[in-house]
Design a protein around this motif. Sequence first.
Motif, short mmCIF file in Angstrom:
data_model
loop_
_atom_site.label_atom_id
_atom_site.label_comp_id
_atom_site.label_asym_id
_atom_site.label_seq_id
_atom_site.Cartn_x
_atom_site.Cartn_y
_atom_site.Cartn_z
N UNK A 286 58.35 -83.23 -53.18
CA UNK A 286 58.22 -83.87 -51.88
C UNK A 286 56.87 -83.45 -51.32
N UNK A 287 56.02 -84.42 -51.04
CA UNK A 287 54.71 -84.13 -50.47
C UNK A 287 54.74 -84.50 -49.00
N UNK A 288 54.51 -83.52 -48.14
CA UNK A 288 54.54 -83.72 -46.70
C UNK A 288 53.12 -83.86 -46.18
N UNK A 289 52.84 -85.00 -45.60
CA UNK A 289 51.50 -85.29 -45.09
C UNK A 289 51.43 -85.12 -43.58
N UNK A 290 52.43 -84.45 -43.01
CA UNK A 290 52.52 -84.19 -41.57
C UNK A 290 52.59 -85.46 -40.74
N UNK A 291 53.11 -86.54 -41.31
CA UNK A 291 53.21 -87.80 -40.57
C UNK A 291 54.63 -88.03 -40.04
N UNK A 292 55.58 -87.23 -40.49
CA UNK A 292 56.96 -87.37 -40.03
C UNK A 292 57.35 -86.14 -39.22
N UNK A 293 58.24 -86.33 -38.26
CA UNK A 293 58.67 -85.20 -37.46
C UNK A 293 59.66 -84.35 -38.25
N UNK A 294 59.97 -83.18 -37.72
CA UNK A 294 60.86 -82.27 -38.43
C UNK A 294 62.29 -82.79 -38.53
N UNK A 295 62.69 -83.68 -37.64
CA UNK A 295 64.02 -84.28 -37.75
C UNK A 295 64.12 -85.08 -39.05
N UNK A 296 63.07 -85.81 -39.40
CA UNK A 296 63.05 -86.57 -40.65
C UNK A 296 63.02 -85.62 -41.85
N UNK A 297 62.25 -84.54 -41.74
CA UNK A 297 62.22 -83.55 -42.82
C UNK A 297 63.62 -82.98 -43.03
N UNK A 298 64.31 -82.69 -41.95
CA UNK A 298 65.67 -82.14 -42.05
C UNK A 298 66.61 -83.13 -42.74
N UNK A 299 66.44 -84.43 -42.47
CA UNK A 299 67.23 -85.46 -43.16
C UNK A 299 66.98 -85.40 -44.66
N UNK A 300 65.71 -85.26 -45.05
CA UNK A 300 65.37 -85.17 -46.47
C UNK A 300 66.00 -83.92 -47.09
N UNK A 301 65.96 -82.82 -46.36
CA UNK A 301 66.56 -81.58 -46.85
C UNK A 301 68.07 -81.74 -47.07
N UNK A 302 68.74 -82.46 -46.21
CA UNK A 302 70.17 -82.68 -46.33
C UNK A 302 70.52 -83.38 -47.64
N UNK A 303 69.67 -84.27 -48.07
CA UNK A 303 69.88 -84.97 -49.34
C UNK A 303 69.91 -83.97 -50.49
N UNK A 304 69.01 -83.01 -50.46
CA UNK A 304 68.92 -82.02 -51.54
C UNK A 304 70.04 -80.99 -51.50
N UNK A 305 70.68 -80.83 -50.36
CA UNK A 305 71.81 -79.90 -50.28
C UNK A 305 72.96 -80.32 -51.18
N UNK A 306 73.07 -81.60 -51.43
CA UNK A 306 74.15 -82.12 -52.28
C UNK A 306 73.78 -82.14 -53.76
N UNK A 307 72.61 -81.62 -54.08
CA UNK A 307 72.12 -81.66 -55.46
C UNK A 307 71.89 -80.25 -55.98
#
Length: 148
Positions: free
Chosen positions: A69-90
Amino acid sequence: MQFSNTGRPTDVLCCWRPQHSQLLHEVLLTAELIRFPRFRVRRGKFVDQQIRPDATMLVGDGASPVHWEFDNSTENYARVKERLQVYLRRREPVIWVARTESRLDGIWKRAKALGDRAFFKIAGADVLYGHDGTEYGLDVFPGPGVPY
């Protein structure tokens, strides 16, 4: 592909023509991925569509997936947290790359639940950090905890 209206074309490791707004993201991610020529990389429609990482690197003889996952600082941390939630199930590891140390620190703090499946890297740096702060040189990538 032209990154700007002048200069030499810039090669981007992806299987589509990125929109102009995504081009910097793709160029910077490509710069990270080409540092590991011994591994196969999947992008775009060839990654796991349930999690849709920016890239998946297939590591070792068993071709174990390591997601990027490459973060270009264009999304807020709420969106980052959503992405992290996806990986919690993996179970597969994920490497989060950010352009700045402060942004990487913000992602790191939110990724604690991933434990030893999470790795962190500042774009362009020669060091990969484990979830506990352990430093790994890129010459030993993928390092302990990541399936070979």
